[in-house]
Design a protein around this motif. Structure first.
Motif, PDB file in Angstrom:
ATOM      1  N   CYS A   1       0.813  -1.220   0.000  1.00  6.61           N
ATOM      2  CA  CYS A   1       0.000   0.000   0.000  1.00  6.61           C
ATOM      3  C   CYS A   1       0.847   1.272   0.000  1.00  6.61           C
ATOM      4  O   CYS A   1       0.307   2.365  -0.149  1.00  6.61           O
ATOM      5  CB  CYS A   1      -0.905   0.018   1.228  1.00  6.61           C
ATOM      6  SG  CYS A   1      -2.083  -1.334   1.288  1.00  6.61           S
ATOM      7  N   LEU A   2       2.169   1.144   0.187  1.00  6.58           N
ATOM      8  CA  LEU A   2       3.043   2.323   0.238  1.00  6.58           C
ATOM      9  C   LEU A   2       3.151   2.984  -1.121  1.00  6.58           C
ATOM     10  O   LEU A   2       3.493   2.343  -2.103  1.00  6.58           O
ATOM     11  CB  LEU A   2       4.453   1.928   0.686  1.00  6.58           C
ATOM     12  CG  LEU A   2       4.729   1.841   2.156  1.00  6.58           C
ATOM     13  CD1 LEU A   2       6.151   1.359   2.385  1.00  6.58           C
ATOM     14  CD2 LEU A   2       4.514   3.151   2.842  1.00  6.58           C
TER      15      LEU A   2
ATOM     16  N   ALA B   1     -12.939  -6.809   4.793  1.00 10.63           N
ATOM     17  CA  ALA B   1     -11.928  -7.167   3.794  1.00 10.63           C
ATOM     18  C   ALA B   1     -10.712  -6.252   3.868  1.00 10.63           C
ATOM     19  O   ALA B   1      -9.810  -6.340   3.035  1.00 10.63           O
ATOM     20  CB  ALA B   1     -12.540  -7.110   2.393  1.00 10.63           C
ATOM     21  N   GLY B   2     -10.661  -5.363   4.857  1.00 13.60           N
ATOM     22  CA  GLY B   2      -9.580  -4.412   4.977  1.00 13.60           C
ATOM     23  C   GLY B   2      -8.355  -4.956   5.672  1.00 13.60           C
ATOM     24  O   GLY B   2      -8.248  -6.161   5.941  1.00 13.60           O
TER      25      GLY B   2
ATOM     26  N   GLY C   1      -9.469  -6.128   9.220  1.00 10.97           N
ATOM     27  CA  GLY C   1     -10.703  -6.898   9.329  1.00 10.97           C
ATOM     28  C   GLY C   1     -11.753  -6.180  10.139  1.00 10.97           C
ATOM     29  O   GLY C   1     -11.576  -5.041  10.553  1.00 10.97           O
ATOM     30  N   ALA C   2     -12.862  -6.824  10.366  1.00 10.34           N
ATOM     31  CA  ALA C   2     -13.946  -6.219  11.155  1.00 10.34           C
ATOM     32  C   ALA C   2     -13.544  -6.126  12.609  1.00 10.34           C
ATOM     33  O   ALA C   2     -12.937  -7.032  13.152  1.00 10.34           O
ATOM     34  CB  ALA C   2     -15.218  -7.043  11.003  1.00 10.34           C
ATOM     35  N   SER C   3     -13.890  -5.009  13.236  1.00 13.69           N
ATOM     36  CA  SER C   3     -13.569  -4.878  14.658  1.00 13.69           C
ATOM     37  C   SER C   3     -14.806  -4.626  15.471  1.00 13.69           C
ATOM     38  O   SER C   3     -15.844  -4.337  14.997  1.00 13.69           O
ATOM     39  CB  SER C   3     -12.568  -3.744  14.869  1.00 13.69           C
ATOM     40  OG  SER C   3     -12.964  -2.562  14.205  1.00 13.69           O
TER      41      SER C   3
ATOM     42  N   ARG D   1      -9.272   0.946  -2.187  1.00 11.61           N
ATOM     43  CA  ARG D   1     -10.309  -0.049  -1.917  1.00 11.61           C
ATOM     44  C   ARG D   1     -10.890   0.103  -0.517  1.00 11.61           C
ATOM     45  O   ARG D   1     -11.606  -0.770  -0.043  1.00 11.61           O
ATOM     46  CB  ARG D   1      -9.721  -1.453  -2.079  1.00 11.61           C
ATOM     47  CG  ARG D   1      -9.252  -1.755  -3.492  1.00 11.61           C
ATOM     48  CD  ARG D   1      -8.725  -3.182  -3.629  1.00 11.61           C
ATOM     49  NE  ARG D   1      -7.820  -3.591  -2.567  1.00 11.61           N
ATOM     50  CZ  ARG D   1      -6.503  -3.416  -2.587  1.00 11.61           C
ATOM     51  NH1 ARG D   1      -5.935  -2.834  -3.611  1.00 11.61           N
ATOM     52  NH2 ARG D   1      -5.760  -3.829  -1.578  1.00 11.61           N
ATOM     53  N   GLY D   2     -10.566   1.211   0.168  1.00 12.14           N
ATOM     54  CA  GLY D   2     -11.068   1.422   1.524  1.00 12.14           C
ATOM     55  C   GLY D   2     -10.479   0.440   2.514  1.00 12.14           C
ATOM     56  O   GLY D   2     -11.100   0.124   3.521  1.00 12.14           O
ATOM     57  N   GLN D   3      -9.260  -0.034   2.239  1.00 11.56           N
ATOM     58  CA  GLN D   3      -8.657  -1.067   3.083  1.00 11.56           C
ATOM     59  C   GLN D   3      -8.320  -0.588   4.488  1.00 11.56           C
ATOM     60  O   GLN D   3      -8.087  -1.402   5.367  1.00 11.56           O
ATOM     61  CB  GLN D   3      -7.431  -1.689   2.412  1.00 11.56           C
ATOM     62  CG  GLN D   3      -6.320  -0.734   2.075  1.00 11.56           C
ATOM     63  CD  GLN D   3      -6.386  -0.247   0.637  1.00 11.56           C
ATOM     64  OE1 GLN D   3      -7.448   0.077   0.133  1.00 11.56           O
ATOM     65  NE2 GLN D   3      -5.250  -0.175  -0.018  1.00 11.56           N
ATOM     66  N   PHE D   4      -8.336   0.712   4.741  1.00 11.33           N
ATOM     67  CA  PHE D   4      -8.065   1.229   6.084  1.00 11.33           C
ATOM     68  C   PHE D   4      -9.335   1.741   6.761  1.00 11.33           C
ATOM     69  O   PHE D   4      -9.275   2.266   7.861  1.00 11.33           O
ATOM     70  CB  PHE D   4      -7.013   2.348   6.036  1.00 11.33           C
ATOM     71  CG  PHE D   4      -5.670   1.841   5.597  1.00 11.33           C
ATOM     72  CD1 PHE D   4      -4.866   1.153   6.480  1.00 11.33           C
ATOM     73  CD2 PHE D   4      -5.233   2.041   4.307  1.00 11.33           C
ATOM     74  CE1 PHE D   4      -3.629   0.671   6.085  1.00 11.33           C
ATOM     75  CE2 PHE D   4      -3.998   1.566   3.898  1.00 11.33           C
ATOM     76  CZ  PHE D   4      -3.194   0.877   4.781  1.00 11.33           C
ATOM     77  N   ARG D   5     -10.482   1.586   6.126  1.00 13.84           N
ATOM     78  CA  ARG D   5     -11.741   2.058   6.703  1.00 13.84           C
ATOM     79  C   ARG D   5     -12.134   1.167   7.889  1.00 13.84           C
ATOM     80  O   ARG D   5     -12.049  -0.060   7.820  1.00 13.84           O
ATOM     81  CB  ARG D   5     -12.834   2.044   5.641  1.00 13.84           C
ATOM     82  CG  ARG D   5     -14.113   2.729   6.098  1.00 13.84           C
ATOM     83  CD  ARG D   5     -15.171   2.780   5.021  1.00 13.84           C
ATOM     84  NE  ARG D   5     -15.529   1.428   4.631  1.00 13.84           N
ATOM     85  CZ  ARG D   5     -15.622   1.017   3.377  1.00 13.84           C
ATOM     86  NH1 ARG D   5     -15.389   1.833   2.387  1.00 13.84           N
ATOM     87  NH2 ARG D   5     -15.935  -0.235   3.103  1.00 13.84           N
ATOM     88  N   GLU D   6     -12.563   1.785   8.968  1.00 12.26           N
ATOM     89  CA  GLU D   6     -12.966   1.049  10.165  1.00 12.26           C
ATOM     90  C   GLU D   6     -14.155   0.149   9.862  1.00 12.26           C
ATOM     91  O   GLU D   6     -15.114   0.546   9.208  1.00 12.26           O
ATOM     92  CB  GLU D   6     -13.336   2.039  11.270  1.00 12.26           C
ATOM     93  CG  GLU D   6     -13.682   1.395  12.573  1.00 12.26           C
ATOM     94  CD  GLU D   6     -14.020   2.416  13.644  1.00 12.26           C
ATOM     95  OE1 GLU D   6     -14.391   1.994  14.735  1.00 12.26           O
ATOM     96  OE2 GLU D   6     -13.915   3.623  13.382  1.00 12.26           O
ATOM     97  N   GLY D   7     -14.091  -1.088  10.326  1.00  9.31           N
ATOM     98  CA  GLY D   7     -15.184  -2.026  10.144  1.00  9.31           C
ATOM     99  C   GLY D   7     -15.202  -2.728   8.802  1.00  9.31           C
ATOM    100  O   GLY D   7     -16.082  -3.544   8.555  1.00  9.31           O
TER     101      GLY D   7
END
Length: 93
Positions: free
Chosen positions: A46-47, A87-88, A91-93, A78-84
């Protein structure tokens, strides 16, 4: 004093050494009584960019390199750092 392995010694003597940047995030999770660090998530892919790092090699400990500040620019297409996001990165928290 520690002895360097032959592979490391040969690599350091190379005319064209290869350096790699690797970035990992360690999530801090509340376990009910205290915060603890979870397993590392490798975010090297992702860098996008890293500002120059000025290492300070005069630390007190052996093999400790300190740097005061650097900026990492990461892609989040892809929103890989979005909370919840299940698929990020975390993962789901």
């Amino acid at each position: 004093m520690r002895t360097l392995s032959s592979a490391l010694s040969n690599g350091l003597q190379s005319a064209a050494p290869r350096y790699f940047k690797r970035a990992e995030l360690f999530p801090r999770v509340w376990n009910g009584t205290a915060y603890e660090y979870g397993p590392a998530a490798d975010i090297t892919d992702c860098l996008l960019s890293v500002t120059p790092i000025k290492w300070k090699l005069d630390g007190e400990g052996y093999g400790v390199w300190n740097y005061s500040n650097c900026t990492l620019t990461l892609r989040n297409d892809r929103g890989q750092f979005r909370e919840g996001n299940a698929a990020g990165v975390f993962g789901a928290s």
